[in-house]
Design a protein around this motif. Sequence first.
Motif, PDB file in Angstrom:
ATOM      1  N   THR A 134       0.865  -1.175   0.000  1.00 44.92           N
ATOM      2  CA  THR A 134       0.000   0.000   0.000  1.00 44.92           C
ATOM      3  C   THR A 134       0.903   1.226   0.000  1.00 44.92           C
ATOM      4  OG1 THR A 134      -1.657  -1.183   1.292  1.00 44.92           O
ATOM      5  CG2 THR A 134      -1.850   1.212   1.235  1.00 44.92           C
ATOM      6  N   GLY A 135       0.480   2.247  -0.708  1.00 41.01           N
ATOM      7  CA  GLY A 135       1.272   3.466  -0.741  1.00 41.01           C
ATOM      8  C   GLY A 135       0.441   4.653  -1.170  1.00 41.01           C
ATOM      9  N   ASN A 136       1.026   5.805  -1.047  1.00 42.58           N
ATOM     10  CA  ASN A 136       0.400   7.049  -1.477  1.00 42.58           C
ATOM     11  C   ASN A 136       1.250   7.659  -2.574  1.00 42.58           C
ATOM     12  OD1 ASN A 136      -1.731   7.086   0.495  1.00 42.58           O
ATOM     13  ND2 ASN A 136      -0.152   7.543   2.007  1.00 42.58           N
ATOM     14  N   PHE A 137       0.596   8.325  -3.511  1.00 40.40           N
ATOM     15  CA  PHE A 137       1.322   9.015  -4.562  1.00 40.40           C
ATOM     16  C   PHE A 137       0.732  10.401  -4.747  1.00 40.40           C
ATOM     17  CE2 PHE A 137      -2.293   7.264  -6.785  1.00 40.40           C
ATOM     18  CZ  PHE A 137      -2.610   8.207  -7.751  1.00 40.40           C
ATOM     19  N   GLU A 138       1.583  11.314  -5.203  1.00 35.65           N
ATOM     20  CA  GLU A 138       1.136  12.654  -5.563  1.00 35.65           C
ATOM     21  C   GLU A 138       2.030  13.164  -6.680  1.00 35.65           C
ATOM     22  OE1 GLU A 138       0.187  17.056  -3.690  1.00 35.65           O
ATOM     23  OE2 GLU A 138       0.631  15.398  -2.349  1.00 35.65           O
ATOM     24  N   TRP A 139       1.392  13.536  -7.783  1.00 35.39           N
ATOM     25  CA  TRP A 139       2.096  14.085  -8.936  1.00 35.39           C
ATOM     26  C   TRP A 139       1.612  15.508  -9.134  1.00 35.39           C
ATOM     27  CZ3 TRP A 139       0.254  14.432 -14.375  1.00 35.39           C
ATOM     28  CH2 TRP A 139       1.276  14.759 -15.264  1.00 35.39           C
ATOM     29  N   ASP A 140       2.534  16.427  -9.351  1.00 34.43           N
ATOM     30  CA  ASP A 140       2.174  17.844  -9.464  1.00 34.43           C
ATOM     31  C   ASP A 140       1.547  18.212 -10.807  1.00 34.43           C
ATOM     32  OD1 ASP A 140       4.326  17.903 -11.224  1.00 34.43           O
ATOM     33  OD2 ASP A 140       5.487  19.353 -10.068  1.00 34.43           O
ATOM     34  N   GLY A 141       1.383  17.254 -11.702  1.00 31.24           N
ATOM     35  CA  GLY A 141       0.769  17.507 -13.004  1.00 31.24           C
ATOM     36  C   GLY A 141       1.745  17.994 -14.050  1.00 31.24           C
ATOM     37  N   SER A 164       5.871  17.570 -13.472  1.00 34.53           N
ATOM     38  CA  SER A 164       7.168  16.913 -13.473  1.00 34.53           C
ATOM     39  C   SER A 164       7.472  16.090 -12.222  1.00 34.53           C
ATOM     40  CB  SER A 164       8.259  17.970 -13.648  1.00 34.53           C
ATOM     41  OG  SER A 164       9.528  17.408 -13.527  1.00 34.53           O
ATOM     42  N   ASP A 165       7.013  16.524 -11.067  1.00 33.34           N
ATOM     43  CA  ASP A 165       7.446  15.916  -9.809  1.00 33.34           C
ATOM     44  C   ASP A 165       6.427  14.916  -9.259  1.00 33.34           C
ATOM     45  OD1 ASP A 165       9.822  17.392  -9.800  1.00 33.34           O
ATOM     46  OD2 ASP A 165       8.836  19.089  -8.852  1.00 33.34           O
ATOM     47  N   LEU A 166       6.907  13.711  -8.994  1.00 27.68           N
ATOM     48  CA  LEU A 166       6.097  12.633  -8.441  1.00 27.68           C
ATOM     49  C   LEU A 166       6.683  12.231  -7.098  1.00 27.68           C
ATOM     50  CD1 LEU A 166       3.926  10.361  -8.763  1.00 27.68           C
ATOM     51  CD2 LEU A 166       5.737   9.009  -9.863  1.00 27.68           C
ATOM     52  N   THR A 167       5.822  12.118  -6.093  1.00 28.18           N
ATOM     53  CA  THR A 167       6.240  11.639  -4.774  1.00 28.18           C
ATOM     54  C   THR A 167       5.452  10.376  -4.459  1.00 28.18           C
ATOM     55  OG1 THR A 167       6.677  13.900  -4.030  1.00 28.18           O
ATOM     56  CG2 THR A 167       6.443  12.217  -2.328  1.00 28.18           C
ATOM     57  N   LEU A 168       6.181   9.328  -4.077  1.00 27.46           N
ATOM     58  CA  LEU A 168       5.579   8.052  -3.696  1.00 27.46           C
ATOM     59  C   LEU A 168       6.038   7.693  -2.292  1.00 27.46           C
ATOM     60  CD1 LEU A 168       6.544   6.428  -7.028  1.00 27.46           C
ATOM     61  CD2 LEU A 168       4.201   6.491  -6.249  1.00 27.46           C
ATOM     62  N   ILE A 169       5.116   7.186  -1.491  1.00 24.85           N
ATOM     63  CA  ILE A 169       5.452   6.738  -0.145  1.00 24.85           C
ATOM     64  C   ILE A 169       4.844   5.354   0.055  1.00 24.85           C
ATOM     65  CG2 ILE A 169       5.275   7.169   2.331  1.00 24.85           C
ATOM     66  CD1 ILE A 169       4.735  10.132   1.622  1.00 24.85           C
ATOM     67  N   ILE A 170       5.689   4.378   0.303  1.00 19.20           N
ATOM     68  CA  ILE A 170       5.210   3.040   0.642  1.00 19.20           C
ATOM     69  C   ILE A 170       4.807   3.090   2.110  1.00 19.20           C
ATOM     70  CG2 ILE A 170       5.797   0.593   0.850  1.00 19.20           C
ATOM     71  CD1 ILE A 170       5.810   1.574  -2.041  1.00 19.20           C
ATOM     72  N   THR A 171       3.526   2.853   2.395  1.00 21.82           N
ATOM     73  CA  THR A 171       3.035   2.930   3.768  1.00 21.82           C
ATOM     74  C   THR A 171       2.857   1.555   4.408  1.00 21.82           C
ATOM     75  OG1 THR A 171       0.756   3.039   2.970  1.00 21.82           O
ATOM     76  CG2 THR A 171       1.875   5.139   3.394  1.00 21.82           C
ATOM     77  N   LYS A 172       2.771   0.527   3.586  1.00 27.54           N
ATOM     78  CA  LYS A 172       2.630  -0.831   4.106  1.00 27.54           C
ATOM     79  C   LYS A 172       3.249  -1.792   3.106  1.00 27.54           C
ATOM     80  CE  LYS A 172      -0.789  -4.222   5.548  1.00 27.54           C
ATOM     81  NZ  LYS A 172      -2.215  -4.568   5.536  1.00 27.54           N
ATOM     82  N   LYS A 173       4.078  -2.688   3.622  1.00 27.04           N
ATOM     83  CA  LYS A 173       4.749  -3.672   2.786  1.00 27.04           C
ATOM     84  C   LYS A 173       5.121  -4.858   3.653  1.00 27.04           C
ATOM     85  CE  LYS A 173       9.294  -1.780   3.623  1.00 27.04           C
ATOM     86  NZ  LYS A 173       9.548  -2.789   4.634  1.00 27.04           N
ATOM     87  N   PRO A 174       5.409  -5.988   3.044  1.00 24.86           N
ATOM     88  CA  PRO A 174       5.902  -7.113   3.845  1.00 24.86           C
ATOM     89  C   PRO A 174       7.180  -6.711   4.572  1.00 24.86           C
ATOM     90  CG  PRO A 174       5.286  -7.839   1.643  1.00 24.86           C
ATOM     91  CD  PRO A 174       5.246  -6.339   1.636  1.00 24.86           C
ATOM     92  N   SER A 175       7.341  -7.155   5.787  1.00 25.22           N
ATOM     93  CA  SER A 175       8.481  -6.718   6.598  1.00 25.22           C
ATOM     94  C   SER A 175       9.821  -7.216   6.064  1.00 25.22           C
ATOM     95  CB  SER A 175       8.305  -7.164   8.049  1.00 25.22           C
ATOM     96  OG  SER A 175       8.222  -8.565   8.123  1.00 25.22           O
ATOM     97  N   PHE A 176       9.810  -8.254   5.220  1.00 30.84           N
ATOM     98  CA  PHE A 176      11.079  -8.760   4.700  1.00 30.84           C
ATOM     99  C   PHE A 176      11.581  -7.964   3.490  1.00 30.84           C
ATOM    100  CE2 PHE A 176       7.696 -11.283   2.799  1.00 30.84           C
ATOM    101  CZ  PHE A 176       7.977 -11.210   1.452  1.00 30.84           C
ATOM    102  N   ILE A 177      10.843  -6.954   3.067  1.00 29.65           N
ATOM    103  CA  ILE A 177      11.285  -6.092   1.969  1.00 29.65           C
ATOM    104  C   ILE A 177      11.844  -4.807   2.559  1.00 29.65           C
ATOM    105  CG2 ILE A 177      10.565  -4.760  -0.051  1.00 29.65           C
ATOM    106  CD1 ILE A 177       8.350  -6.783  -0.470  1.00 29.65           C
ATOM    107  N   SER A 178      13.069  -4.491   2.208  1.00 27.95           N
ATOM    108  CA  SER A 178      13.670  -3.255   2.723  1.00 27.95           C
ATOM    109  C   SER A 178      13.135  -2.060   1.954  1.00 27.95           C
ATOM    110  CB  SER A 178      15.194  -3.315   2.594  1.00 27.95           C
ATOM    111  OG  SER A 178      15.588  -3.164   1.245  1.00 27.95           O
TER     112      SER A 178
END
Length: 112
Positions: A71-78, A80-94
């Motif tokens: 699960t994650g959140n994304f925001e693109w300014d329309g 050039s700039d894209l921000t992605l944040i992984i908010t939930k992932k399996p714990s074995f993935i860094s």
Amino acid sequence: MNLKLIVSLLLMCLVFSLGSAQAQMGRNSCEPVKVSGVTPDTFECMKKKLQDYGINVPSGNKGELSGNGITGNFEWDGKSDLTLIITKKPSFISCGTADREITKFVDECRTL
């Protein structure tokens, strides 16, 4: 090589890569990943590829994406700039592995 296969392999690498330091800390949320130079075509390409892989991506320039254990959140300014944040992932993935895979995914859409 089939583009869908490439995306699947990249995401499988993301899911099955070991992140021992991350697993030891028990942290599932990552720091934001900021990517510049994301054109409208690149942004739409990324959204379509994620949806083809089974990741739910809402319409618009921001929102929550989810599927396949991530699960994650994304925001693109329309522009050039894209921000992605992984908010939930399996714990074995860094977070480092997740960040690298996100960057590879963006770069793949840039080359189409």
